[in-house]
Scaffold this motif. Sequence first.
Motif, mmCIF file in Angstrom:
data_model
loop_
_atom_site.group_PDB
_atom_site.id
_atom_site.type_symbol
_atom_site.label_atom_id
_atom_site.label_comp_id
_atom_site.label_asym_id
_atom_site.label_seq_id
_atom_site.Cartn_x
_atom_site.Cartn_y
_atom_site.Cartn_z
ATOM 1 N N VAL A 155 70.430 20.786 28.984
ATOM 2 C CA VAL A 155 70.378 20.249 27.619
ATOM 3 C C VAL A 155 71.800 19.899 27.197
ATOM 4 O O VAL A 155 72.703 20.738 27.283
ATOM 5 C CB VAL A 155 69.762 21.264 26.635
ATOM 6 C CG1 VAL A 155 69.706 20.669 25.223
ATOM 7 C CG2 VAL A 155 68.364 21.690 27.089
ATOM 8 N N ALA A 156 72.007 18.657 26.763
ATOM 9 C CA ALA A 156 73.329 18.191 26.336
ATOM 10 C C ALA A 156 73.398 18.136 24.813
ATOM 11 O O ALA A 156 72.446 17.690 24.163
ATOM 12 C CB ALA A 156 73.612 16.815 26.919
ATOM 13 N N PHE A 157 74.511 18.586 24.259
ATOM 14 C CA PHE A 157 74.726 18.541 22.813
ATOM 15 C C PHE A 157 75.983 17.748 22.492
ATOM 16 O O PHE A 157 76.960 17.753 23.257
ATOM 17 C CB PHE A 157 74.872 19.953 22.238
ATOM 18 C CG PHE A 157 73.580 20.695 22.115
ATOM 19 C CD1 PHE A 157 72.757 20.512 21.016
ATOM 20 C CD2 PHE A 157 73.180 21.594 23.105
ATOM 21 C CE1 PHE A 157 71.557 21.196 20.902
ATOM 22 C CE2 PHE A 157 71.986 22.281 23.003
ATOM 23 C CZ PHE A 157 71.165 22.086 21.898
ATOM 24 N N ILE A 186 75.276 21.823 28.176
ATOM 25 C CA ILE A 186 76.538 21.148 28.459
ATOM 26 C C ILE A 186 76.993 20.398 27.207
ATOM 27 O O ILE A 186 76.194 19.754 26.533
ATOM 28 C CB ILE A 186 76.422 20.195 29.669
ATOM 29 C CG1 ILE A 186 77.792 19.597 29.998
ATOM 30 C CG2 ILE A 186 75.372 19.123 29.442
ATOM 31 C CD1 ILE A 186 77.827 18.855 31.337
ATOM 32 N N GLU A 187 78.260 20.507 26.874
ATOM 33 C CA GLU A 187 78.867 19.786 25.756
ATOM 34 C C GLU A 187 80.364 19.700 26.003
ATOM 35 O O GLU A 187 80.943 20.556 26.667
ATOM 36 C CB GLU A 187 78.576 20.487 24.422
ATOM 37 C CG GLU A 187 78.945 21.949 24.376
ATOM 38 C CD GLU A 187 78.424 22.650 23.117
ATOM 39 O OE1 GLU A 187 78.002 21.969 22.178
ATOM 40 O OE2 GLU A 187 78.438 23.889 23.094
ATOM 41 N N LYS A 188 80.979 18.631 25.472
ATOM 42 C CA LYS A 188 82.413 18.459 25.666
ATOM 43 C C LYS A 188 82.983 17.635 24.519
ATOM 44 O O LYS A 188 82.442 16.575 24.181
ATOM 45 C CB LYS A 188 82.712 17.764 26.999
ATOM 46 C CG LYS A 188 84.214 17.662 27.300
ATOM 47 C CD LYS A 188 84.465 17.095 28.681
ATOM 48 C CE LYS A 188 85.977 17.039 28.958
ATOM 49 N NZ LYS A 188 86.265 16.503 30.310
ATOM 50 N N ALA A 189 84.063 18.128 23.919
ATOM 51 C CA ALA A 189 84.706 17.414 22.827
ATOM 52 C C ALA A 189 85.140 16.038 23.286
ATOM 53 O O ALA A 189 85.666 15.875 24.393
ATOM 54 C CB ALA A 189 85.906 18.205 22.317
ATOM 55 N N GLY A 190 84.915 15.036 22.436
ATOM 56 C CA GLY A 190 85.301 13.668 22.769
ATOM 57 C C GLY A 190 84.221 12.893 23.464
ATOM 58 O O GLY A 190 84.349 11.678 23.661
ATOM 59 N N LEU A 191 83.143 13.576 23.869
ATOM 60 C CA LEU A 191 82.025 12.906 24.520
ATOM 61 C C LEU A 191 80.746 13.152 23.748
ATOM 62 O O LEU A 191 80.467 14.283 23.335
ATOM 63 C CB LEU A 191 81.849 13.411 25.959
ATOM 64 C CG LEU A 191 82.928 13.029 26.970
ATOM 65 C CD1 LEU A 191 82.633 13.706 28.304
ATOM 66 C CD2 LEU A 191 83.005 11.521 27.147
ATOM 67 N N ALA A 234 76.575 13.294 23.529
ATOM 68 C CA ALA A 234 75.537 13.744 24.460
ATOM 69 C C ALA A 234 75.071 12.587 25.329
ATOM 70 O O ALA A 234 74.772 12.775 26.527
ATOM 71 C CB ALA A 234 74.362 14.333 23.674
ATOM 72 N N ASP A 235 75.039 11.358 24.764
ATOM 73 C CA ASP A 235 74.647 10.174 25.546
ATOM 74 C C ASP A 235 75.505 10.022 26.797
ATOM 75 O O ASP A 235 75.012 9.715 27.888
ATOM 76 C CB ASP A 235 74.814 8.901 24.697
ATOM 77 C CG ASP A 235 73.816 8.833 23.561
ATOM 78 O OD1 ASP A 235 72.979 9.733 23.464
ATOM 79 O OD2 ASP A 235 73.892 7.862 22.785
ATOM 80 N N ASP A 236 76.815 10.212 26.625
ATOM 81 C CA ASP A 236 77.745 10.040 27.741
ATOM 82 C C ASP A 236 77.552 11.137 28.795
ATOM 83 O O ASP A 236 77.660 10.882 29.999
ATOM 84 C CB ASP A 236 79.188 10.047 27.234
ATOM 85 C CG ASP A 236 79.422 8.945 26.211
ATOM 86 O OD1 ASP A 236 79.007 7.800 26.469
ATOM 87 O OD2 ASP A 236 79.988 9.239 25.140
ATOM 88 N N LEU A 237 77.263 12.332 28.325
ATOM 89 C CA LEU A 237 76.996 13.425 29.265
ATOM 90 C C LEU A 237 75.719 13.141 30.047
ATOM 91 O O LEU A 237 75.662 13.323 31.259
ATOM 92 C CB LEU A 237 76.861 14.747 28.493
ATOM 93 C CG LEU A 237 78.086 15.192 27.689
ATOM 94 C CD1 LEU A 237 77.756 16.422 26.843
ATOM 95 C CD2 LEU A 237 79.256 15.505 28.626
ATOM 96 N N LEU A 238 74.684 12.701 29.330
ATOM 97 C CA LEU A 238 73.408 12.401 29.983
ATOM 98 C C LEU A 238 73.540 11.217 30.931
ATOM 99 O O LEU A 238 72.962 11.210 32.033
ATOM 100 C CB LEU A 238 72.344 12.102 28.915
ATOM 101 C CG LEU A 238 71.984 13.271 27.988
ATOM 102 C CD1 LEU A 238 71.124 12.796 26.821
ATOM 103 C CD2 LEU A 238 71.259 14.369 28.761
ATOM 104 N N GLY A 239 74.318 10.205 30.498
ATOM 105 C CA GLY A 239 74.529 9.038 31.367
ATOM 106 C C GLY A 239 75.224 9.425 32.653
ATOM 107 O O GLY A 239 74.825 8.982 33.756
ATOM 108 N N THR A 240 76.246 10.238 32.537
ATOM 109 C CA THR A 240 77.003 10.660 33.721
ATOM 110 C C THR A 240 76.148 11.525 34.636
ATOM 111 O O THR A 240 76.127 11.332 35.868
ATOM 112 C CB THR A 240 78.265 11.433 33.276
ATOM 113 O OG1 THR A 240 79.076 10.573 32.473
ATOM 114 C CG2 THR A 240 79.052 11.920 34.476
ATOM 115 N N ALA A 248 71.976 24.762 36.921
ATOM 116 C CA ALA A 248 70.872 24.185 36.159
ATOM 117 C C ALA A 248 69.516 24.528 36.766
ATOM 118 O O ALA A 248 68.476 24.082 36.264
ATOM 119 C CB ALA A 248 71.036 22.672 36.075
ATOM 120 N N LYS A 249 69.512 25.327 37.842
ATOM 121 C CA LYS A 249 68.270 25.706 38.506
ATOM 122 C C LYS A 249 67.380 26.482 37.532
ATOM 123 O O LYS A 249 67.837 27.391 36.838
ATOM 124 C CB LYS A 249 68.584 26.572 39.722
ATOM 125 C CG LYS A 249 67.375 26.973 40.553
ATOM 126 C CD LYS A 249 66.911 25.848 41.439
ATOM 127 C CE LYS A 249 65.791 26.314 42.368
ATOM 128 N NZ LYS A 249 65.216 25.194 43.139
#
Length: 871
Positions: free
Chosen positions: A56-58, A103-108, A110-116, A261-262
Amino acid sequence: MAEKIVLIDGHSILNRAFFGIPDLTNSEGLHTNAIYGFLNIMLKILDEEKPEYLTVAFDVHAPTFRHEMYADYKGTRKPMVEELRQQVPVMKEVLQAMGIRIIEKAGLEADDLLGTLSRRCEEAGMEVSVISGDRDLLQLATDHVKIRIPKTKRGGTEIEDYYAADVQEKYGVTPSEFIDMKALMGDASDNIPGVPSIGEKTASKIIAAYHSIENAYEHADELKPPRASKALKEHWDMAVMSKTLATICVDADIEYDISQAKIENIFTQEAYTLFQRLQFKNLLGKFDVTGPANAVEDHFRIIRGREPAEEIFDRASRAGEVGAAIFKDTENVLPLFASQAQAGGVALCFGEEEIFCICAEEDLTAEEILEKLGETAARAGSFSMFRLKEAMSFFTPGNRENCFDGIIAAYLLNPLKSDYTFEDVAREQLSLLVEDKAEDQVKACYEAYTAWKARPLLLEKLQETGMLRLFEEIEMPLVFALFDMEQNGVKVEAAELKEYGDRLAVQIEKLEKEIYEESGEVFNINSPKQLGVILFEKMGLKGGKKTKTGYSTAADVLEKLAPEHPFVAKILEYRQLAKLKSTYADGLAAFIGEDGRIHGKFNQTITATGRISSTEPNLQNIPVRMELGRLIRKVFVPEDGYVFVDADYSQIELRVLAHCSGDRQLIEAYQEEKDIHRITASQVFHTPFDQVTDLQRRNAKAVNFGIVYGISSFGLSQDLSITRKEASQYIEQYFKTYPGIKVFLDNAVAQAKEMGYVTTLFGRRRPVPELSSSNFAQRSFGERVAMNSPIQGTAADIMKIAMIGVERRLKENHMRSRLVLQVHDELLVEAHETEIEEVKKILKDEMEHAASLEVPLEVDMHTGMSWYEAK
């Protein structure tokens, strides 16, 4: 077969669930609808997909690299509403408890995390499902990456699926071209401006023909319609910026170990505990776990036999503090009659390791155990139970001074929750989770332990909130006054009640025939749909409001039509008579006991304002506005040799308002014992006191009482059948007449906004969470609550003090007279014919001196051989 991963857009699905599911809150006041909806969507997806991996991306709410490129761009996303914002960290806590990778990261985004992640997983040979409510992600669709867009409707979930071919079929563009389409049409929800004057259909046609905004720009003169050509040339910079903003990054620099992520067992013990706290009972069945292992359960002891039981009772009687619970014997009772089961035993707790369940046996009956419980309650230093009033139908405490009811205490601390259980208190005060499936004896031990253990914690919180005195001097003594009143009951003439119902049946049948004759057909008068067709289609009446299910035939709609249409007036009369017959003539008969009396229940933990409510049956809703409704009171009669004495507070809420507001004009009017409604009419309508008309007085009365309930100009205009402008002028003039009231009401709202609650004169708190709602109607409701709760709550407290005083005096004087009913601001005493004058004196003394206000409390008193006569 390729392994599969599901990637979820956390904020997007939370947002979708929040707006798709009605608001839910747990007993702590936490909003939970978004979390509940998210979990339902996620579990549905997992059940369908059966993936090996899940992430799950935030979003991290900080400027993203794409938006930083256009620092001058003024577009901003709407801030997340508070009710949703508070659920985000809890959602993450739930996912972590379920062992789900976040998963989450400052500057990105959730779309970018999911895309990657989708690109990496596809390149690794995996099948990918991306779950999001954001159509921007359609650009990620391929033959192996499926975009799934859930829609929440009426609590259910529908999902649209898109592979690359599906995007092409639906929009006429490829997934990569979808970016260019978005650049032209924009997306306000995702902060993409787009090109002015170009909508979705035009954008789709342009990109389908030219494949990119760059190519379209080179052929701008050829674009159709002409306005699109003009717009693209004039706003090319917006198109370029929008394409950048719409393009999802598929090669972001993020660390991600697929093994983390298993999916293992997501229904963990930790998750089960959280689901219980969040009160997701519908989801608990998915867990194959037992309740959390509570160490306290190791000290539960089942006691059988007279001698060991007597030893436990003796030890408990000498203890400083005792918690107790009664459990019912339901083994030999059909489920339908479980509520009538006899006691099966009691549980006692008087220490961390002193927790016992004493069971009824052949040599120690339930009656003997309950008698021992009463003796223990009388001798113990403090005696705690939950729902003590209900338990007292089994036993007599003996000493009412040392009793503590944990449900009453919990209710005072959170009056917005009307259905407290001991499990709620255990969870909230002790972080103790009790299994729903636990055996009765085990549950009873938990209940007794919680009653014992939570008492000092609840007392401390009552002290901190300034409600300890309210609890000890009003709410706890009231438990016993209400119990006595329920035991007393009130006599009802069953034959007269049947006769009343028969008279109603005749009138209802007569009205039915008249309605059928005038309408020209037989139809179901109780069917809003059929009635709507008759009124607004067949008869052609004006003013019909069409809804999804037909025309509205609500009371307010019909009441507007009734003055000009006798047929509608008959419909309203039919409804009133049918309600009287079903609810009162037939309904009350079902509650008459073998002794000829109705023993209703009076509840003190239902209303948020502190008012007492009545159930089984509801005697507080007996109609008083229409004579036929008032006649029902004739069937309530005293025993032979007794007379009813009815005492009713006069304008108690207005008097409380005068005191709380400190408005000198209103205070002086009451002190001088003037007609308050006539005085108000004189001031508001600028009319000499002795020239005020009856209509002016009635209107002033509506304003007086309306102000107490925070009435709006619209509400007043409806009540008085005047324009909204006139109603506004009435209210404005009222506040000029009584300026102290306006200051008081404004301060009440300000306090509620600052503190989150308002208080009564006796310290009762009423939380007003509606004031922080993102919904205008909810906030408006919150303002009305903030205005009227201190008044209604104080009036309720005064009535409770009066009840306690009257009941105490009747007992102290060893009188045969008894308190039998409390309805709103009214007390009804069944007075022995030799004690009538003494009862009147007690009622007057206790009710008029229940509180010391700047204005006198006045009581209207009448006697009679029925409730109707006494009223």
